[in-house]
Every structure is written in C-alpha cells, then in structure tokens.
Design a protein around this motif. Sequence first.
Motif, PDB file in Angstrom:
ATOM      1  N   GLU A 130       0.819  -1.213   0.000  1.00  6.44           N
ATOM      2  CA  GLU A 130       0.000   0.000   0.000  1.00  6.44           C
ATOM      3  C   GLU A 130       0.854   1.265   0.000  1.00  6.44           C
ATOM      4  O   GLU A 130       0.602   2.210  -0.753  1.00  6.44           O
ATOM      5  CB  GLU A 130      -0.905   0.024   1.236  1.00  6.44           C
ATOM      6  N   ILE A 131       1.864   1.287   0.848  1.00  7.36           N
ATOM      7  CA  ILE A 131       2.721   2.466   0.949  1.00  7.36           C
ATOM      8  C   ILE A 131       3.453   2.699  -0.364  1.00  7.36           C
ATOM      9  O   ILE A 131       3.495   3.828  -0.890  1.00  7.36           O
ATOM     10  CB  ILE A 131       3.707   2.312   2.111  1.00  7.36           C
ATOM     11  N   LEU A 132       4.030   1.633  -0.916  1.00  9.33           N
ATOM     12  CA  LEU A 132       4.748   1.769  -2.183  1.00  9.33           C
ATOM     13  C   LEU A 132       3.822   2.234  -3.301  1.00  9.33           C
ATOM     14  O   LEU A 132       4.168   3.118  -4.096  1.00  9.33           O
ATOM     15  CB  LEU A 132       5.399   0.432  -2.557  1.00  9.33           C
ATOM     16  N   GLU A 133       2.643   1.656  -3.361  1.00  6.90           N
ATOM     17  CA  GLU A 133       1.690   2.020  -4.422  1.00  6.90           C
ATOM     18  C   GLU A 133       1.291   3.485  -4.334  1.00  6.90           C
ATOM     19  O   GLU A 133       1.215   4.175  -5.358  1.00  6.90           O
ATOM     20  CB  GLU A 133       0.456   1.117  -4.337  1.00  6.90           C
ATOM     21  N   HIS A 134       1.037   3.981  -3.126  1.00  3.71           N
ATOM     22  CA  HIS A 134       0.664   5.384  -2.961  1.00  3.71           C
ATOM     23  C   HIS A 134       1.812   6.307  -3.376  1.00  3.71           C
ATOM     24  O   HIS A 134       1.586   7.336  -4.028  1.00  3.71           O
ATOM     25  CB  HIS A 134       0.273   5.669  -1.507  1.00  3.71           C
ATOM     26  N   ALA A 135       3.026   5.968  -2.984  1.00  4.75           N
ATOM     27  CA  ALA A 135       4.177   6.807  -3.323  1.00  4.75           C
ATOM     28  C   ALA A 135       4.436   6.814  -4.825  1.00  4.75           C
ATOM     29  O   ALA A 135       4.666   7.875  -5.427  1.00  4.75           O
ATOM     30  CB  ALA A 135       5.415   6.322  -2.568  1.00  4.75           C
ATOM     31  N   VAL A 136       4.419   5.644  -5.436  1.00  3.30           N
ATOM     32  CA  VAL A 136       4.670   5.542  -6.879  1.00  3.30           C
ATOM     33  C   VAL A 136       3.608   6.303  -7.665  1.00  3.30           C
ATOM     34  O   VAL A 136       3.916   7.039  -8.618  1.00  3.30           O
ATOM     35  CB  VAL A 136       4.720   4.058  -7.314  1.00  3.30           C
TER      36      VAL A 136
END
Length: 378
Positions: A130-136
């Motif tokens: 989730e964190i990676l997806e939001h940042a990307v």
Amino acid sequence: MPLASSLTLGGLTVETPVVLAPMAGITNAAYRRLCAEQGAGLYVCEMITSRGLVEGDEHTKDMLVFDEAETVRSVQLYGTDPVYVGKAAEILCAEYGVAHIDLNFGCPVPKVTRKGGGGALPWKRGLLAEILEHAVKAAAPYDVPVTMKTRKGIDDDHLTYLDAGRIAQESGAAAIALHGRTVSQAYSGVADWDAIAELVASVDIPVLGNGDVWEAADAVRMVEQTGAAGVVVGRGCLGRPWLFRDLADAFAGRATQALPTLGEVRTTMRRHAELLCQHMGEERGCKEIRKHISWYLKGFRAGGELRRSLALVDSLAALDRLLEQLDPGEPFPVSELGAPRGRQGSPRHRVALPEGWLEDADGRGCGITEDASEASGG
C-alpha cells in the motif's frame, strides 16, 4: 562481467552506480556537496517523516535544504501511513523539485521499530504494498522514480527481503536497496552479501547492495559477487568523502589515486567546515564539524590535547589555527583501510516491536499511527 558504469532508476540516470546512504545528522546539504565534489553518484538527503512534511513541521522543512550545486535532489522518506506517504511524495515532487524518492524500510532504531516503522514494516506485506503504491502513484506525474531500502528481515527467523523485492517490483518501484543485515543485527557482525545475490536473482528491477563497503575495492567485489546494479555507501565514507572519488575511478576502470596525506585531509576538513558554515551560519556550522573530526583523524598521530581542542572549536579562525598544528606530510594510516567506521554496537536479542506485530503478516489498512516528530535517521 564488466562493471556497470552508470545506474538507471526509471527516467533518472546516475553517472556512477553509487548512492550515499542518508544518515541522520550527517548527510546534510554541506556534506552532500562535499561528497559530490569528489565524484559522481546519487547523494540522498537525511531521512524525513512523511507526516512531518504534510503537516508543515518546521524541523522537517529545515532538513529539506539543498545546496545550489545540487542539480539532482534526492530525499529519503519515512512513513507508516500510505496516505501520508503519498501526500508527502507529491509535496516533494511539486514543491521541492526532487528527482528521486527513496522509502525507508530498514531503520533499526528501537523507537522507530516499536511503532512498526523502518525495518519492522516489511513484515506487513500488505501494508508495504500500500505504501509503495501510494508513493509511486503520487510521483508518477512528475516522472520521479521511487525506490525502497530494506534489510534482510527482523531477525533470522523473520526474513522479509525476498517478499519485499517482489512487492517493490509489483508496486512499480524503480529499484530496491538491500542492507545485508537483519534489524536485530543493527550494525554489528558481517553483512550477508549472499542475500543480496539471492535478491538480484529473484527480481527484474535493479538491486543495490549495502553493507561493509569500506573501500572502492569492496564495492567492486560486492557487484561482482552479487550482480547488484550498484552500491549504497553509509558509514564507510565517514571522515572520508574522497571514497566517492575512489568509487568513481573504480567503476570507470581508472587507476586508484594515491591516499591523501594529513595535509590533504586537513584541506578537506576545512572545506567541510566552510560548507557547513555557509548553510548554517558559523556558530552552528563549527559545532557540526566537531563530530566529524574524530572520523577524519582516525589513525593519524594527532595528540590528545589537539583533538580535544578541535572537538570544542567555535569559529573558522580557531579551526584554522588548530589545523595548522597537524603535520601536512604525515601519510594516511593504511591500518585503517578496510576497517569498519562509525557505530557498530552489539546484536539485539529482541527487536522492539508493537504488541502482536508478528501475528499478522499482512497489515493492509492496519492504520499504524505515525509520529510527526519521529527521529529522522537509519
């Protein structure tokens, strides 16, 4: 296999496949410029908190200072809440003009891991995604690559690095950096380069190796042994910014330059202090250079009284007078080559974690509370 002479992170090309690891209280704008003057690479700002940035925390904003010569701005972001991380990533791209964002999932500091952050977070695979997806997603409109740094796992019984690599790739991360130690090891023991090689073999995105790169020859050996796309250097450059010169030479296939004499080290110390004073003012800049002096002088014959005086320096004029007392012709102490630098400490028998943390390996939507004033570092 020939060494790669550059590193590609999405649309960003780094001339030398070397990254300066963010270190709290060390990798400020002055130190990043000092290292960049030695050789090409990617120089990452001190770690900042996503919530602190989103909520306009003054301390966080004070850390987001860049040198006028810093053409490629790189920032490491810490966060445990996907929404905050996404918002912070957008702010970095839109308001600070960053060219690269790295997400910290490797910090071993207890006050970070006990809240589920840093090296503890990859245990929650769903939350990590989730964190990676939001940042990307937030950085994509600005064509800014997002990478992540992690460790092998919480301890030898709770390894996460292979899952983290898969999740990073699936989430659109441009690369993953692996420190070949667990959180429980902190900075003790020996880095496991075999784990780096295993991660390289398991993903298609670039893998950067971190851990026990003390000399340029170590970086070459790591890349040759593991197949990593580049290296991340942290403690190895403490008091030795010319390590980046040696790394640039090594990856370009050039001959290694001579080790600096104490006179040349003295000149570098003075340049470091000058840059600190330019960015912070003379009083604070001189206080900041104090902690670097023992690293610069490690292994040299400078006497105890001189070292004590340097550790109390309060002006550039005073620094100049003290530096004049160093023997400019003294050769570099070869006994220090290949030796660990900075903190090492002992392994931790138990990693500080939130209650029940290991019972659930997903964590998606678990809503960890992120502290805007969390210490930046790792």
